[in-house]
Design a protein around this motif. Structure first.
Motif, mmCIF file in Angstrom:
data_model
loop_
_atom_site.group_PDB
_atom_site.id
_atom_site.type_symbol
_atom_site.label_atom_id
_atom_site.label_comp_id
_atom_site.label_asym_id
_atom_site.label_seq_id
_atom_site.Cartn_x
_atom_site.Cartn_y
_atom_site.Cartn_z
ATOM 1 N N PRO A 266 19.583 -7.446 9.542
ATOM 2 C CA PRO A 266 18.375 -6.782 10.058
ATOM 3 C C PRO A 266 17.290 -7.800 10.401
ATOM 4 O O PRO A 266 17.068 -8.765 9.670
ATOM 5 C CB PRO A 266 17.924 -5.890 8.894
ATOM 6 N N LEU A 267 16.631 -7.571 11.519
ATOM 7 C CA LEU A 267 15.527 -8.414 11.959
ATOM 8 C C LEU A 267 14.250 -7.581 11.936
ATOM 9 O O LEU A 267 14.241 -6.474 11.384
ATOM 10 C CB LEU A 267 15.813 -8.961 13.358
ATOM 11 N N ARG A 268 13.214 -8.042 12.553
ATOM 12 C CA ARG A 268 11.939 -7.310 12.596
ATOM 13 C C ARG A 268 11.956 -6.223 13.658
ATOM 14 O O ARG A 268 12.711 -6.274 14.619
ATOM 15 C CB ARG A 268 10.795 -8.269 12.876
ATOM 16 N N ASN A 269 11.091 -5.242 13.479
ATOM 17 C CA ASN A 269 10.818 -4.196 14.461
ATOM 18 C C ASN A 269 12.048 -3.373 14.845
ATOM 19 O O ASN A 269 12.179 -2.949 15.992
ATOM 20 C CB ASN A 269 10.162 -4.786 15.715
ATOM 21 N N GLY A 270 12.961 -3.158 13.915
ATOM 22 C CA GLY A 270 14.117 -2.305 14.175
ATOM 23 C C GLY A 270 15.284 -2.987 14.859
ATOM 24 O O GLY A 270 16.266 -2.336 15.193
ATOM 25 N N TRP A 271 15.219 -4.282 15.077
ATOM 26 C CA TRP A 271 16.313 -5.017 15.699
ATOM 27 C C TRP A 271 17.337 -5.424 14.638
ATOM 28 O O TRP A 271 16.981 -5.742 13.508
ATOM 29 C CB TRP A 271 15.813 -6.269 16.403
ATOM 30 N N VAL B 27 25.155 4.441 21.804
ATOM 31 C CA VAL B 27 24.070 5.132 21.139
ATOM 32 C C VAL B 27 24.619 5.676 19.836
ATOM 33 O O VAL B 27 25.665 6.318 19.819
ATOM 34 C CB VAL B 27 23.491 6.273 22.007
ATOM 35 N N THR B 28 23.927 5.378 18.709
ATOM 36 C CA THR B 28 24.389 5.860 17.411
ATOM 37 C C THR B 28 23.302 6.693 16.744
ATOM 38 O O THR B 28 22.110 6.516 16.993
ATOM 39 C CB THR B 28 24.752 4.698 16.465
ATOM 40 N N ILE B 29 23.761 7.603 15.876
ATOM 41 C CA ILE B 29 22.886 8.423 15.054
ATOM 42 C C ILE B 29 23.279 8.216 13.616
ATOM 43 O O ILE B 29 24.455 8.392 13.248
ATOM 44 C CB ILE B 29 23.004 9.915 15.428
ATOM 45 N N VAL C 276 27.095 -8.048 18.367
ATOM 46 C CA VAL C 276 26.374 -6.825 18.713
ATOM 47 C C VAL C 276 24.886 -7.042 18.471
ATOM 48 O O VAL C 276 24.496 -7.676 17.499
ATOM 49 C CB VAL C 276 26.866 -5.651 17.821
ATOM 50 N N ILE C 277 24.065 -6.484 19.357
ATOM 51 C CA ILE C 277 22.628 -6.437 19.145
ATOM 52 C C ILE C 277 22.221 -4.966 19.225
ATOM 53 O O ILE C 277 22.705 -4.236 20.090
ATOM 54 C CB ILE C 277 21.843 -7.306 20.160
ATOM 55 N N SER C 278 21.393 -4.512 18.272
ATOM 56 C CA SER C 278 20.981 -3.112 18.296
ATOM 57 C C SER C 278 19.486 -2.994 18.028
ATOM 58 O O SER C 278 18.869 -3.879 17.432
ATOM 59 C CB SER C 278 21.761 -2.292 17.264
ATOM 60 N N LYS C 279 18.937 -1.880 18.471
ATOM 61 C CA LYS C 279 17.509 -1.589 18.307
ATOM 62 C C LYS C 279 17.353 -0.123 17.950
ATOM 63 O O LYS C 279 17.897 0.754 18.627
ATOM 64 C CB LYS C 279 16.774 -1.903 19.611
ATOM 65 N N VAL C 280 16.638 0.147 16.874
ATOM 66 C CA VAL C 280 16.320 1.532 16.514
ATOM 67 C C VAL C 280 15.304 2.041 17.532
ATOM 68 O O VAL C 280 14.242 1.437 17.717
ATOM 69 C CB VAL C 280 15.753 1.620 15.081
ATOM 70 N N ILE C 281 15.634 3.146 18.216
ATOM 71 C CA ILE C 281 14.723 3.681 19.238
ATOM 72 C C ILE C 281 14.030 4.958 18.776
ATOM 73 O O ILE C 281 13.090 5.413 19.403
ATOM 74 C CB ILE C 281 15.457 3.918 20.578
ATOM 75 N N HIS C 282 14.537 5.550 17.676
ATOM 76 C CA HIS C 282 13.878 6.727 17.096
ATOM 77 C C HIS C 282 14.026 6.662 15.581
ATOM 78 O O HIS C 282 15.143 6.657 15.073
ATOM 79 C CB HIS C 282 14.508 8.021 17.637
ATOM 80 N N ARG C 283 12.927 6.583 14.894
ATOM 81 C CA ARG C 283 12.957 6.565 13.425
ATOM 82 C C ARG C 283 12.857 7.995 12.918
ATOM 83 O O ARG C 283 12.535 8.904 13.647
ATOM 84 C CB ARG C 283 11.813 5.726 12.875
ATOM 85 N N GLY C 284 13.134 8.189 11.669
ATOM 86 C CA GLY C 284 13.042 9.511 11.073
ATOM 87 C C GLY C 284 14.201 9.740 10.135
ATOM 88 O O GLY C 284 14.842 8.794 9.652
ATOM 89 N N LYS C 285 14.475 11.015 9.856
ATOM 90 C CA LYS C 285 15.551 11.354 8.928
ATOM 91 C C LYS C 285 16.904 10.855 9.419
ATOM 92 O O LYS C 285 17.725 10.379 8.647
ATOM 93 C CB LYS C 285 15.589 12.868 8.714
ATOM 94 N N ASN C 286 17.171 10.978 10.709
ATOM 95 C CA ASN C 286 18.409 10.500 11.329
ATOM 96 C C ASN C 286 18.067 9.540 12.461
ATOM 97 O O ASN C 286 17.998 9.933 13.624
ATOM 98 C CB ASN C 286 19.238 11.679 11.862
ATOM 99 N N PRO C 287 17.878 8.251 12.126
ATOM 100 C CA PRO C 287 17.495 7.283 13.157
ATOM 101 C C PRO C 287 18.542 7.163 14.277
ATOM 102 O O PRO C 287 19.736 7.271 14.039
ATOM 103 C CB PRO C 287 17.386 5.965 12.383
#
Length: 171
Positions: free
Chosen positions: A107-112, A167-169, A131-142
């Motif tokens: 894990p990196l900063r800002n959801g990366w 896209v993952t949930i 792989v590189i990923s970024k969280v685009i929606h936070r909450g109960k199911n990011p």
């Protein structure tokens, strides 16, 4: 030396030896986080032996990854993913491959997040998948947007390099 004598000597040493265990474990204040996820992956292009094969050229391919992440520290975790791939063309649709992909994530900063995976396919190919990923929606199911870059070998085929988006949930 007779086998019975060897066994007696082994058992005597085993039961008369002193065993020491770790006295003071190093405390880990980070709570263990276990997260499952599923998603949908769309290959974009595969580069192999000077040729470029696009996903919609002859058939449409889609993968449905299912995985689990175990984060042991704030800086690193383990990941295990299984990706069945479905291929559809003018004649039929079928499960064309299943990839088993263990790896480590960082894990990196800002959801990366950066993930390094190994890949073993039932079709006979193997390789690595950075792989590189970024969280685009936070909450109960990011929800995350992910870009895998598979490099594959084996099965009497030339080396291939691909691109995809995923896209993952998290559940």
């Amino acid at each position: 030396m007779n086998i019975r004598i060897k066994m007696v000597v082994f058992l005597a040493v085993l039961f008369t030896s002193t065993a020491y265990s770790q006295d003071n474990a190093i405390p880990n204040d980070f709570p263990l986080k276990v997260t499952g996820y599923f998603g949908i992956v769309h290959p974009i292009a595969t580069f192999q032996k000077g040729n470029v094969k696009m996903n919609f050229d002859d058939a449409y391919t889609v993968g449905i990854p299912v995985g689990i992440n175990v984060q042991k520290t704030p800086e690193m975790g383990y990941s295990f993913e299984i990706v069945p791939t479905i291929q559809t063309d003018k004649q039929a649709s079928k499960v064309s491959n299943i990839a088993i992909q263990p790896g480590l994530f960082f894990p990196l900063r800002n959801g990366w997040t950066v993930v390094s995976r190994l890949s073993f396919e039932t079709g006979g190919r193997y390789g690595i998948v950075p792989v590189i990923s970024k969280v685009i929606h936070r909450g109960k199911n990011p929800v995350s947007f992910v870009v895998p870059l598979p490099l594959k070998f084996g099965n009497n085929e030339p080396v291939s390099f691909g691109t995809a988006f995923l896209v993952t949930i998290s559940i």
